[in-house]
Design an enzyme around this catalytic site. Sequence first.
Site, PDB file in Angstrom:
ATOM      1  N   HIS A 526      44.252  39.466  42.269  1.00 55.66           N
ATOM      2  CA  HIS A 526      43.735  39.237  40.916  1.00 55.66           C
ATOM      3  C   HIS A 526      44.816  38.739  39.977  1.00 55.66           C
ATOM      4  O   HIS A 526      46.016  38.792  40.262  1.00 55.66           O
ATOM      5  CB  HIS A 526      43.078  40.514  40.372  1.00 55.66           C
ATOM      6  CG  HIS A 526      44.033  41.661  40.149  1.00 55.66           C
ATOM      7  ND1 HIS A 526      44.720  41.839  38.969  1.00 55.66           N
ATOM      8  CD2 HIS A 526      44.373  42.697  40.937  1.00 55.66           C
ATOM      9  CE1 HIS A 526      45.448  42.949  39.046  1.00 55.66           C
ATOM     10  NE2 HIS A 526      45.260  43.488  40.224  1.00 55.66           N
ATOM     11  N   CYS A 545      46.762  46.965  44.287  1.00 56.15           N
ATOM     12  CA  CYS A 545      46.210  45.622  44.452  1.00 56.15           C
ATOM     13  C   CYS A 545      47.310  44.569  44.346  1.00 56.15           C
ATOM     14  O   CYS A 545      48.436  44.858  43.948  1.00 56.15           O
ATOM     15  CB  CYS A 545      45.113  45.360  43.424  1.00 56.15           C
ATOM     16  SG  CYS A 545      43.533  46.108  43.875  1.00 56.15           S
TER      17      CYS A 545
END
Length: 628
Positions: A526, A545
């Site tokens: 992301h 992440c």
Amino acid sequence: MKILGNRKAVLPIAVAATLALGQQPASAQGLFDMLFGGGIRHNPQGEFPPPPKPRKIRPAAPAGEGGGGVRISSPSYNTYRADKLVRVDFKSLLPAPQPATAQDAAFVPSVTSNSFRDAVAGLSDYELFAEPDIAKALVAYYSANPDFIWVSDNAPNSRAQDAVRVLGEAASYGLTPADYSVDVPAAATSATPGERTKELVRFEMALSARVLRYAQDAQSGRVDPNRMTGYYDFPAKSFDLEGALKTLAHTQEVRTYLESRHPQNAEYQALRVELEALEASEENEIVVDPKLLLKPGESSPELPKLLTLISRNLDDEMGGNYGEVLARLGKSELYDPELVPVIKAVQQRAGMKGDGVIGPRTVASLAGTSKADKIEKVKVALEELRWMPSDLGSPRVFINQPAFTASYIDNGEEKLKTRAVIGRVTNQTAFFYNQIKQVDFHPYWGVPQSIIVNEMLPRLRSDPGYLDRAGYEVTDSRGKRIPSAAVDWGAYGANIPFSVRQQPSEANALGELKILFPNKHAIYMHDTPQKSFFARDMRALSHGCVRLQDPRGMAAAVLGTTVDDIAEKLKHGHSTENVTRVIPVYVAYFTAWPDMSGKVEYFDDVYDRDSKLMQALDATEAVRTPSS
């Protein structure tokens, strides 16, 4: 070098050729800065899913820490215990006892004049130890196929000779040849026919057992990574052991078959070439402690080594600026303040932040990695590659955590390489592979339960309406949205029956887009508002992440479009687009990895995983050692 034979000269060329192929309140920003990262499983319909089952809970901490003393812990690392070997039970292969006759007494079975069924009598007291599945496969195969694979005309045949040679070359793959060693019967012997038959049938079984071990190790690795830690997540590779023996019994291409069990990708081959080159190379003349950490005013006997390396490589500019200081303080073990500008200049030239603190990255840039460390890293990398698909696929996305990079590779060309931020040591990114499924534009951020419990709950106990003001949505287990202020947060510990997500915005923890690939670790790629992190050398800074410096470029690559098209899509608010092609993604962890030209690069072991894998390999070797 015997291992690679006459192929040695062409390997580097072959390797290189193959590789080349809505706005949030400003008051919320402090929490956003702390929480960027992590995630939950994505729900394509947009409904926020019910909270996941609680993970392992740590014992209660002192009052005032975490969620009332309760925290959701990260996976742990286990002391690896390899499966013990078992003695192969040959009883079912032995012929049923028959009443003795004078004719039987005169009969002596031999490999040349008699069947395999008679020869197996020599296994009655044979102690052969193997892995449980291999032991079972041996008996099953020879029960259904009572014949020799490796013996013909009272001697080891050409198949056996080829197999023994391949097993003896195991070191070229980073394997241990002793794991596959077999005593080969001599061509000429003074043994009686009965003794010779017994020797050959035992050789038959031992070679089959070690060939199966080799083939299984080559295809899947010597250790089960999932047993090492919850951070590793690899599907089991199926291997038909009986089928392998059937194939070997009906082919003369034994070498081709066994070598085909290894990963068939250019990266694996490049690492083999590097291992061979390292084994033949000299050790670094000056070896500096790779874990050195030295600040101005501190002392270390390693400092003069570094200063010697700097002095040897001075150019006119560096020599003019720092030659006198190095000549005067070059043998000093004290990190004198006068030396700080020298170290800063060296760091900046190597592309690092010039902070003047001598650490592992500074040492590596000056002294390199020692030969022994490089060999260990390459062997670890070869083992890890055996956990992955033999064909890595094209196109593919490859994230190498120790390198802090993410790449899009297609037709042997690295078409995009971007800096990445991975999980902190306390929130490590897992090691696994999957397939990219979709791109979300202006995404919601589903806050993981671990962050809700460990980091949000303490504040919510005293300020239950905080999430309402900060732009978060709270839903119950039925998906009904409720005000954060209406929840009695003090009534819950680690198992909170509510879900929390952050609405799309410029301050959203995921930035303007995320790229999803289903996995139980809730990890995805992301964007992020914290762009400054990409300027750092050490980028293990997220909740797990993978943040990308160029998320638009990666989104365009996986969707098969242009960056301009991605920019246009972002103008239209929240949306989702499926990835229609098969694009595997590797969230990998390699401290040694070849670039697209085949040159192997080395990286710091940010999570200290290499040593844990070496412990697992040592445990496996201990079980396989005959004395054990």
